[in-house]
Design a protein around this motif. Sequence first.
Motif, short mmCIF file in Angstrom:
data_model
loop_
_atom_site.label_atom_id
_atom_site.label_comp_id
_atom_site.label_asym_id
_atom_site.label_seq_id
_atom_site.Cartn_x
_atom_site.Cartn_y
_atom_site.Cartn_z
N GLU A 119 4.56 -3.44 3.52
CA GLU A 119 4.96 -3.78 4.89
C GLU A 119 5.24 -2.52 5.71
O GLU A 119 4.86 -2.43 6.88
CB GLU A 119 6.20 -4.67 4.85
N ASP A 120 5.90 -1.54 5.08
CA ASP A 120 6.18 -0.29 5.78
C ASP A 120 4.88 0.47 6.08
O ASP A 120 4.75 1.11 7.13
CB ASP A 120 7.12 0.59 4.97
N TRP A 121 3.92 0.38 5.14
CA TRP A 121 2.64 1.03 5.40
C TRP A 121 1.98 0.40 6.63
O TRP A 121 1.39 1.10 7.46
CB TRP A 121 1.71 0.89 4.20
N ALA A 122 2.09 -0.90 6.70
CA ALA A 122 1.48 -1.56 7.85
C ALA A 122 2.14 -1.13 9.15
O ALA A 122 1.49 -1.11 10.22
CB ALA A 122 1.56 -3.07 7.68
N LYS A 123 3.41 -0.74 9.09
CA LYS A 123 4.14 -0.30 10.28
C LYS A 123 4.05 1.20 10.49
O LYS A 123 4.55 1.71 11.50
CB LYS A 123 5.61 -0.70 10.16
N PRO A 160 -9.67 8.49 0.73
CA PRO A 160 -8.90 7.90 1.83
C PRO A 160 -8.97 6.37 1.78
O PRO A 160 -9.98 5.77 1.39
CB PRO A 160 -9.58 8.45 3.07
N ARG A 161 -7.91 5.75 2.18
CA ARG A 161 -7.86 4.28 2.18
C ARG A 161 -8.88 3.69 3.14
O ARG A 161 -9.35 2.58 2.96
CB ARG A 161 -6.46 3.80 2.55
N SER A 162 -9.20 4.45 4.16
CA SER A 162 -10.18 3.95 5.14
C SER A 162 -11.55 3.77 4.51
O SER A 162 -12.38 3.01 5.04
CB SER A 162 -10.28 4.94 6.32
N GLN A 163 -11.81 4.41 3.37
CA GLN A 163 -13.10 4.28 2.69
C GLN A 163 -13.08 3.15 1.64
O GLN A 163 -14.06 2.97 0.93
CB GLN A 163 -13.47 5.61 2.02
N ILE A 215 -5.85 6.48 -13.92
CA ILE A 215 -4.47 6.30 -13.45
C ILE A 215 -4.51 6.58 -11.96
O ILE A 215 -4.77 7.73 -11.55
CB ILE A 215 -3.50 7.25 -14.17
N VAL A 216 -4.25 5.53 -11.16
CA VAL A 216 -4.43 5.64 -9.72
C VAL A 216 -3.07 5.57 -9.03
O VAL A 216 -2.28 4.65 -9.30
CB VAL A 216 -5.34 4.52 -9.18
N VAL A 217 -2.81 6.54 -8.10
CA VAL A 217 -1.60 6.53 -7.29
C VAL A 217 -2.03 6.22 -5.86
O VAL A 217 -2.80 6.98 -5.25
CB VAL A 217 -0.86 7.88 -7.36
N GLU A 218 -1.53 5.12 -5.35
CA GLU A 218 -1.89 4.66 -4.00
C GLU A 218 -0.74 4.94 -3.04
O GLU A 218 0.39 4.52 -3.28
CB GLU A 218 -2.18 3.16 -4.03
N THR A 219 -1.06 5.69 -1.94
CA THR A 219 -0.07 5.95 -0.90
C THR A 219 -0.53 5.27 0.38
O THR A 219 -1.52 4.52 0.39
CB THR A 219 0.10 7.45 -0.67
#
Length: 405
Positions: free
Chosen positions: A232-236, A394-397, A324-328
């Motif tokens: 939710e914070d990421w969305a904001k 990047p998350r956009s990809q 091992i994936v770290v998602e920010t």
Amino acid sequence: MPGEWYDPQGYARDWGGTPGPEPAPYDPVAGGAGWPAAPAPPYPGQYPLDGQPYGVQHPGGPHDVAPTAYAPSPVPVDTPSPQPYAPHPPLGDHPGAGTPPHGSAAAYGPSSGLVEAAADAYERYTGGDARPAAGDRHGREDDHETYDDHEDAYDDEDDEHGDEDAAPLSRAEARRAARARKPTVGVVVSRGLGELFITVGVLMLLFVTYQLWWTNVRAQAQANGAADRIQEDWAKGERAPGSFEPGQGFALMHIPTLDVVVPVAEGIDKDKVLDRGMVGHYAEGSLKTAMPQDKVGNFAVAGHRNTHGEPFRYINRLKPGDPIVVETQDTYFVYKMASILPQTPPSNVAVLDPVPPGSGFTEPGRYVTLTTCTPEFTSKYRLIVWGKMAEERPRSQGKPDALVD
């Protein structure tokens, strides 16, 4: 009356109840003492053999002779007075001994007319049946059975009540019985120890249930809530990479091989981070490590292996090359598992170095380090897993291949 004989002693027995002197054996022809001789017919052959009158002797030979039934005066119905029964006299050693003359009073004891009248009067008076049952001439068999039944019932009652009718105890005996019933010191101590052991066992069982089941339920619920808040914070736009407060979640760690998705929070505080089902980033004091977005460094995290969500329980099963994936908020950082240190003391903090010894790395780079306790359900040693960054996406990809089914 002609042709009728009379037994004075039988009459006395019927009405007075006192047996007379025992007569001589009965002779059907000559009679005997106390037994009158059968009267002779008026002339031979007066009556035919078949159907001759009762009590008449036929000249052809001896036959059973019985008196004509005596009919006494009726007994008043309202005042029955049965008399005691007196057995008939012995029959003697003549032909047919043991069987009284047919129809004689000796076959039934008292006069049959009196017996019938008394029985009828008693039946009307009591509403019952005063006649003895067939095969029980004197009616005494049932009396014996009834007495036996009552006696058995009394015996059963005595067995049931036991010692209720026992004599009361004296004071000394009562005191001795009370002391015997009072438990000894050993019995009291053993009972106390038994209750203590049972209580301790129940408490231990409850503790184990709490540790192995309830802490996982609660921690997983808290971790899921933390992951939802992070997204939710990421969305904001409020969780951009940077500096975070202790206990604040800022990333999600994926281990697809183990089907693990767990929030990553700042710090390794047990109450604020680890016991809430999250993994903590070493970010304080001398144990501070790099962040995933740093160009060089070792991103090190810690997590529970057992209880409280146990996110790192099966990291010992990872193989070289497992992702091992770290998602920010903006980026996916994909690491490949490189090596494992099965056991090391907790004091070995060198495993968190930028180039950790024993990891197989020889130069600075972008690494990840997972630490947890070992063996299971203990915290005596530490289990270490190292990985090396393979992709920054990047998350956009979109999601990296490691997270695409």
